[in-house]
Write an enzyme that holds these catalytic residues in place. Structure first.
Site, mmCIF file in Angstrom:
data_model
loop_
_atom_site.group_PDB
_atom_site.id
_atom_site.type_symbol
_atom_site.label_atom_id
_atom_site.label_comp_id
_atom_site.label_asym_id
_atom_site.label_seq_id
_atom_site.Cartn_x
_atom_site.Cartn_y
_atom_site.Cartn_z
ATOM 1 N N ASP A 247 -18.880 7.057 -15.769
ATOM 2 C CA ASP A 247 -18.171 6.555 -14.458
ATOM 3 C C ASP A 247 -16.903 5.780 -14.811
ATOM 4 O OD1 ASP A 247 -18.571 7.266 -11.407
ATOM 5 O OD2 ASP A 247 -18.402 5.153 -11.544
ATOM 6 N N TYR A 394 -10.892 1.738 -6.731
ATOM 7 C CA TYR A 394 -10.523 3.238 -6.516
ATOM 8 C C TYR A 394 -9.212 2.943 -6.051
ATOM 9 C CZ TYR A 394 -15.326 5.164 -7.199
ATOM 10 O OH TYR A 394 -16.573 5.653 -7.732
ATOM 11 N N HIS A 451 -25.581 12.345 -12.867
ATOM 12 C CA HIS A 451 -24.714 11.250 -13.094
ATOM 13 C C HIS A 451 -24.985 9.878 -13.914
ATOM 14 C CE1 HIS A 451 -20.501 9.628 -12.379
ATOM 15 N NE2 HIS A 451 -21.062 8.486 -11.846
#
Length: 652
Positions: A247, A394, A451
């Site tokens: 990630d 982000y 994930h």
């Protein structure tokens, strides 16, 4: 006649002139298209320059404290009574939830009926002091890097002198934390039976996550974060090291492998993707017409049809748009409400583990995780009030400034290894990954998992890290990692098994002299035999009893020569072994009889002949090899592995 002919001549001249003009226009257009195509090709294929960064850029508050403490300070996690009482009070007085729609599961988000169970557990059954002690079971530290106090877990294994200790930097993602790696630490920080090295683990909280401070001004993207983490490694005393990430940890680790190619010895990732690479996008689109151009047939469904995967990504990526544009808005809500924080984070642990879980009323959260472990991670975000600053990453990663760096298009020579879990959010084939990772050595394909692999499948992921780093070390030693036909010794004159080379289940050459000094059991195995269940179970039992205490090693060779009971591909056999939680070493499928039998097996049969001839009679024939590499006993398929114990004792 003459006048008429003369009258026609002007028209002919006009036609010739028009044709000439059209020809010129076509030529000029073709030239312009050619130049434009060449320009676009150069833009796409010629990598950008490696950007230069200020390695000491200040990210803390001004004025700069010139006398700040740069030491590495011990740190202890504490869930104070103030934090606990405030949390319980908020949970107690939460508002009544809107009931979920009938049979909606998690398709509209976190199911409010199940959320009530989660929050009741957090309020009444989650043992705060016990979990505080659990998190402090390893040594924690803080140190100031570029104006930010950076937190990290540091695990130094205590091993004998003949075991090498190798530094491994482990980088978590969002909405994860250092907590994700706790189940892996046990595996990575103690000797592995198959390798002569162990890991010194450095597990930081990324800046703005958990107990690491966040920058106070804009512009702190993945590259700037990579610089801080690199400086942390230098502060600890490591100028060369290996990196693992997933990630956000993959993104930061990839940047480190790009900017600091002389420092990162190898990059292991459980989310191997290129986020922004125009050629990768173009090839992916082209592959939708002709998939075999870029992806293996057995993996095609992980990428195509594009429409199906695009729809899933579109449905699950709303959080990205929010966090990339207005992280502080959603951050305000999650900061004020433990209910909102738990729902927002834990919903990801459902759908990102397996997309199909969203159909269940409980999101099948407890199928792979425990509530205690999940709430450990949520508790770190709550206690540190770091959800807002974590989401700002982000915004920075999607900024024009960061995208202009084109870091995914800059090649790296750092050896790279990926492990691809079936339900990972994004899949890319190796052919695309090699656009950036010029020494992309291997992908481990897993037919399960999602994930959050470190928390979901820690044993499998830890084993893959060991194998990857072992391969990285071979890469740096100058060995040829391209698998070529090995020159095998003459089985009729060989003295020990150490003279032979075999291939493991991932296609990597293994010289059997690595097993010197160990007692071995060598066995031919099959996945679909009536003896499979008993033998796999008892081989595992033997290994768990004696691998550490006596140095026992078990070498399993799949073989399809007995009624076709091992028909699978290497990947299918690998996944079968993992589902069985196999701890011992599994190798590529071989023949054990006939002219094409592997030379090792010809040697085994020559030195230990069977009752009715030297040929192997059936699946699960077993050979004991002493510490000198000499086959000393042979047993037929009817002898259970556990019955070998009294025979093995003679050779310890």
């Amino acid at each position: 006649m003459t006048k008429k002919a003369e009258n026609k001549n002007p028209n002919k001249k006009n036609q010739n002139s028009s044709s000439h003009i059209v020809s010129k226009l076509i030529f000029i257009s073709a030239a312009l298209i050619g130049l434009l195509s060449f320009y676009i090709y150069n833009i796409i294929t010629i990598p950008p320059e490696v950007p230069q960064f200020d390695l000491n850029q200040w990210w803390g508050p001004y004025p700069i404290d010139l006398n700040r403490d740069l030491s590495i300070r011990p740190f202890t996690i504490e869930f104070t009574d103030v934090i606990i009482n405030d949390l319980r009070e908020r949970l107690l007085h939460r508002r009544e939830f809107t009931p979920p729609l009938e049979d909606a599961g998690f398709t509209y988000g976190f199911n409010s009926n199940f959320l009530t169970q989660v929050l009741d557990y957090w309020q009444n059954k989650y043992n705060f002091k016990d979990r505080e002690q659990f998190l402090n079971r390893y040594n924690h530290f803080k140190t100031n890097i570029q104006g930010l106090d950076i937190h990290f877990v540091h695990v130094k294994p205590q091993v004998s002198n003949h075991i090498h200790v190798i530094p491994l930097l482990m980088l978590h993602g969002w909405p994860g934390s250092f907590r994700e790696f706790y189940e892996m630490i046990v595996k990575l920080a103690r000797p592995h039976p198959s390798y002569n090295f162990v890991f010194e683990l450095i597990i930081p909280s990324l800046p703005g996550f958990g107990y690491s401070e966040a920058p106070v001004r804009p512009g702190f993207g993945p590259a700037e974060m990579a610089v801080v983490i690199r400086n942390l490694m230098r502060r600890i005393g490591h100028e060369r090291y290996y990196v693992h990430g997933g990630d956000a940890g993959h993104i930061v680790g990839s940047v480190m492998a790009t900017l600091f190619q002389d420092e990162v010895l190898g990059f292991h990732t459980n989310m191997p993707v290129l986020m922004y690479h125009p050629l990768a996008t173009a090839y992916t689109l082209l592959g939708s017409i002709w998939p075999s151009l870029i992806v293996e047939k057995e993996l095609e469904s992980r990428l195509y049809p594009l429409s199906q995967h695009f729809q899933r990504h579109l449905e699950e990526s709303g959080y990205i748009h929010i966090q990339a544009t207005k992280p502080d808005t959603i951050g305000a809500a999650l900061t004020d409400s433990p209910t909102g924080l738990a729902a927002y984070i834990l919903e990801k642990f459902s759908t990102w583990t397996n997309y199909e879980y969203k159909k269940a009323a409980d999101g099948k959260l407890l199928m792979k995780y425990s509530l205690t472990h999940l709430l450990d991670n949520v508790m770190i975000y709550w206690a540190t009030n770091s959800i807002t600053t974590s989401m700002r990453l982000y915004s920075e990663a999607c900024s024009k400034r960061n995208l202009a760096l084109k870091l995914d298009q800059i090649p790296t020579n750092v050896p790279t290894w990926g492990i691809k879990f079936k339900h990972e959010l994004i899949f890319q084939p190796d052919s695309l990954l090699r656009l950036k990772y010029k020494n992309y050595l291997h992908s481990t394909i897993v037919e399960d998992g999602g994930h959050f692999a470190a928390l979901e499948m820690p044993d499998l992921l830890a084993d893959d890290v060991f194998e990857a780093v072992d391969t990285f070390m071979e890469f740096h030693s100058g060995k040829n990692l391209k698998q070529e036909t090995q020159v095998q010794p003459n089985y009729e004159t060989a003295k020990t098994i150490y003279e032979f080379t075999v291939r493991n289940i991932n296609g990597k050459d293994v010289k059997l002299d690595r097993y010197k000094g160990h007692v071995l059991v060598i066995v031919n195995v099959a996945s679909q035999c009536g003896l499979t269940d008993t033998n796999y179970e008892q081989l595992n039992e033997l290994y768990e009893r004696y691998a550490i205490s006596k140095g026992l090693r078990i070498l399993a060779f799949p073989c399809n020569q007995f009624s076709g009971q091992e028909p699978g591909t290497h990947r299918e056999i690998f996944n079968f072994a993992k589902k069985r939680n196999v701890k011992f070493d599994v190798f590529e499928k071989v023949d054990v009889n006939g002219d094409n039998a592997h030379p090792l097996w010809k040697f085994l049969k020559r030195t230990q002949s069977g009752t009715f001839g030297d040929f192997i009679k059936w699946n699960f024939s077993k050979f004991i090899i002493d510490k000198n590499g000499v086959p000393v006993e042979r047993f037929g398929p009817n002898v259970n592995p556990i019955d070998l114990e009294p025979h093995l004792v003679k050779y310890w």
